[in-house]
Design a protein around this motif. Structure first.
Motif, mmCIF file in Angstrom:
data_model
loop_
_atom_site.group_PDB
_atom_site.id
_atom_site.type_symbol
_atom_site.label_atom_id
_atom_site.label_comp_id
_atom_site.label_asym_id
_atom_site.label_seq_id
_atom_site.Cartn_x
_atom_site.Cartn_y
_atom_site.Cartn_z
ATOM 1 N N ALA A 45 0.826 -1.205 0.000
ATOM 2 C CA ALA A 45 0.000 0.000 0.000
ATOM 3 C C ALA A 45 0.862 1.258 0.000
ATOM 4 N N LEU A 46 1.969 1.232 0.735
ATOM 5 C CA LEU A 46 2.869 2.390 0.752
ATOM 6 C C LEU A 46 3.495 2.593 -0.625
ATOM 7 N N GLY A 47 3.855 1.515 -1.287
ATOM 8 C CA GLY A 47 4.387 1.616 -2.654
ATOM 9 C C GLY A 47 3.359 2.198 -3.603
ATOM 10 N N ASP A 48 2.112 1.728 -3.488
ATOM 11 C CA ASP A 48 1.033 2.267 -4.327
ATOM 12 C C ASP A 48 0.812 3.749 -4.040
ATOM 13 N N GLU A 49 0.828 4.104 -2.759
ATOM 14 C CA GLU A 49 0.652 5.513 -2.376
ATOM 15 C C GLU A 49 1.750 6.363 -2.994
ATOM 16 N N ASN A 50 2.972 5.876 -2.930
ATOM 17 C CA ASN A 50 4.102 6.605 -3.502
ATOM 18 C C ASN A 50 3.944 6.774 -5.007
ATOM 19 N N ASP A 51 3.514 5.715 -5.694
ATOM 20 C CA ASP A 51 3.326 5.780 -7.147
ATOM 21 C C ASP A 51 2.232 6.769 -7.532
ATOM 22 N N LEU A 52 1.166 6.805 -6.730
ATOM 23 C CA LEU A 52 0.011 7.633 -7.077
ATOM 24 C C LEU A 52 0.114 9.068 -6.589
ATOM 25 N N PHE A 53 1.024 9.344 -5.658
ATOM 26 C CA PHE A 53 1.088 10.668 -5.050
ATOM 27 C C PHE A 53 1.304 11.770 -6.080
ATOM 28 N N MET A 54 2.328 11.643 -6.896
ATOM 29 C CA MET A 54 2.617 12.706 -7.861
ATOM 30 C C MET A 54 1.564 12.762 -8.956
ATOM 31 N N THR A 55 0.999 11.612 -9.328
ATOM 32 C CA THR A 55 -0.070 11.615 -10.313
ATOM 33 C C THR A 55 -1.256 12.402 -9.792
ATOM 34 N N ALA A 56 -1.612 12.151 -8.541
ATOM 35 C CA ALA A 56 -2.752 12.864 -7.953
ATOM 36 C C ALA A 56 -2.439 14.343 -7.791
ATOM 37 N N ARG A 57 -1.222 14.643 -7.433
ATOM 38 C CA ARG A 57 -0.844 16.038 -7.212
ATOM 39 C C ARG A 57 -0.903 16.842 -8.501
ATOM 40 N N ALA A 58 -0.582 16.208 -9.620
ATOM 41 C CA ALA A 58 -0.588 16.883 -10.909
ATOM 42 C C ALA A 58 -1.976 16.917 -11.533
ATOM 43 N N SER A 59 -2.914 16.248 -10.936
ATOM 44 C CA SER A 59 -4.256 16.147 -11.492
ATOM 45 C C SER A 59 -4.921 17.509 -11.623
#
Length: 135
Positions: free
Chosen positions: A48-62
């Motif tokens: 879950a932490l790996g997934d959070e890390n992968d999605l963090f910048m994607t969500a931030r740039a949304s």
């Protein structure tokens, strides 16, 4: 035995949260837990932490995040304007405005809205404040 302290999510920035969970996982791995349930849950947390890390910048740039921030600034501006009006009307000598401003100021002081708080926390207070004022 080490004790867990109460963690307040609103006091952790995203990077602090990530670092804390990463350190927690490392500490658990270093302890060498062998119980199947702990090993399984630790693996799930790590994933879950790996997934959070992968999605963090994607969500931030949304665009949704940018739009939400834009409307948060608009909301904060409208709240600040209303707050300034209340301060001007209170003690103005115009009975109706003075009475309404005094009542509103008491509500603002009750809710203590911080427009610089984390957006979800701010939204919760703002929603409760708006509901209270609508009644």
């Amino acid at each position: 035995m080490a004790k867990f302290k109460n963690l307040l999510k609103y006091k952790l920035k995203n990077s602090q949260h990530f670092d804390f969970v990463e350190a927690f996982i490392a500490a658990c791995r270093a302890k060498g837990f062998t119980a199947a349930k702990i090993v399984t849950l630790l693996g799930l947390l790590e994933t879950a932490l790996g997934d959070e890390n992968d999605l963090f910048m994607t969500a931030r740039a949304s665009l949704n995040v940018a739009e939400r921030k834009r409307w948060d600034r608009v909301r904060d501006d409208r709240y600040a304007r209303l707050h300034r009006l209340v301060n001007v009307w209170e003690g103005s000598g115009i009975a109706d405005l003075d009475d309404a401003a005094t009542a509103l100021k008491a509500v603002f002081e009750l809710y203590k809205l911080n427009t610089r708080a984390q957006v979800n926390d701010e939204s919760g207070v703002m929603t409760n404040l708006a509901q209270y004022l609508s009644t």
